[in-house]
Design a protein around this motif. Sequence first.
Motif, PDB file in Angstrom:
ATOM      1  N   ARG A 381     -16.725 -22.767 -42.383  1.00 32.29           N
ATOM      2  CA  ARG A 381     -17.924 -22.074 -42.845  1.00 32.29           C
ATOM      3  C   ARG A 381     -17.536 -20.747 -43.458  1.00 32.29           C
ATOM      4  NH1 ARG A 381     -22.838 -19.729 -39.107  1.00 32.29           N
ATOM      5  NH2 ARG A 381     -21.543 -17.846 -39.173  1.00 32.29           N
ATOM      6  N   HIS A 386     -19.633 -24.481 -47.082  1.00 35.26           N
ATOM      7  CA  HIS A 386     -19.039 -25.082 -45.894  1.00 35.26           C
ATOM      8  C   HIS A 386     -18.376 -26.412 -46.224  1.00 35.26           C
ATOM      9  CE1 HIS A 386     -23.302 -26.482 -45.911  1.00 35.26           C
ATOM     10  NE2 HIS A 386     -22.781 -27.646 -45.543  1.00 35.26           N
ATOM     11  N   ASP A 464     -23.001 -25.997 -36.412  1.00 36.65           N
ATOM     12  CA  ASP A 464     -23.311 -24.637 -36.832  1.00 36.65           C
ATOM     13  C   ASP A 464     -24.269 -23.926 -35.880  1.00 36.65           C
ATOM     14  OD1 ASP A 464     -22.889 -22.554 -38.710  1.00 36.65           O
ATOM     15  OD2 ASP A 464     -24.823 -22.987 -39.642  1.00 36.65           O
TER      16      ASP A 464
END
Length: 491
Positions: A381, A386, A464
Amino acid sequence: MKRYLLAVAACLVGLATTGFSSPAKPRSPNVIVILTDDLGYGDLGVYGGKVIDTPNIDALAASGVRFTDGYATAAVCAPSRAGLISGRHQARFGFEFNPVGRDEQTGVPVTENSIAQVMKSAGYATAMVGKWHIGQAPGFHPLDRGFDSFFGFLGGAASYFKEPAESGLQADTGADGAMTRARFPIVRGRTVVEQGGYLTDVFTDEAIGFIKSHRRQPFFLYLAYNAPHTPLQAPKAYTDRYAHIASPHQRLYAAMVTSLDDNIGRLRKALADEGLERDTVVFFLSDNGCPNYIRGACSNGHLAGYKAFPWEGGVRVPFMISAPGRIAPGLVSSHPVSTLDILPTVAHLAGVKAPTGVDGRDIASALAPTAKPVERTLYWRMGPNHAVREGNWKLLVVNKSDTVDDMTNVLGSPTPDGVKAQVSPLGQWTLLFDVSKDPGEKHDLAGAHPEVVARLSKDFAAWDKANVEPMFTSRRQFRSEVDGRKVQLFN
């Protein structure tokens, strides 16, 4: 390949269970982690390089296992080092971008365990030599993070010579004037020292001194060379070896890598001379791929992209482990490994548990013949950009751009602090590659496999959720081009 993996597994498992035996008691193996800086995937002979002579690094690879699919956690220096040192992806604690002028105020949070603290808890003598780049303020210094000793510099880059006149040749890359000893001095412990000589040699001298003085006890050495990061500088004896190369940038870079190679040879000879070669596990890798701002001097081989790019050329790096007598020589593995794996692996070697919450995987356990096959998923990321690698698939989601920046100007004029990395008004490229067949990421398969794109996107979103907002903003926001696609990058 299955046969190779089984052999690697058996030998790596032996690393954790077979230590040096002395008359008194069994001894855990010494561990040396050698991290190079901006070394390209295609710069080494063992990875297909043809321009630069690297016999010592090639021999290091031949003495153990070389990974074809070794990855850094980031495509730039500081975040990559934060991931390696902690065994956790740097987005977990907000160290997502290079500090760029904010080194004295920030660093890897003290709540994160370091690899040195883990090894110190196992009774190892610990030392760090070279480039730190993950914190200068009190609490963030190497001596505050588990290292018994430190010799090197705390920032992102430094001149290889104390005085410019010492250099055999220099080649300007646009931002070299900031990489001075005045700004990034060499320190021993916390004290600035006046240090002459070529820095790659000096760091090796220091590492060898540590090895010799700690030969009778288990030691952990983190040897983080700044070579071959800019500024491009080398002694004349090395540049003369490449007098046939017309480009001063390529000649300098080749000289710097050859110097690095000679010093790896010196280090290995010191281990052998001290009778420690078969009692020492050596990791060798790069923090990220080589950059595109040094006038084509380096090579990422057949991989696309460069340092700062989430393409393979930015994050896939030379990665090898040597342990004579413990790992059978000449092994090559396509098993994906990450710099996150180093901490849990060395903890296993030292006979202690890795800290709770590490993202890395003990390589020995993961490759053990009795282990059940587990799909490996790696994530990156960098702001809104990403990437995900799962099996042979790699998903890339990157901001679109309508312009391309000159990298020299970007390095010399960073983005003002506080400008957040956001999704581009132009949208994002969503790309899918089969990197087992297409490591150069030339053939986008997103349209042919929307179900894979959807699955990997869902996986990334789930991963995430455990990350946090960046501690500081990206000051390397720039626009480039890869295979005709204009992209905006954040590092």
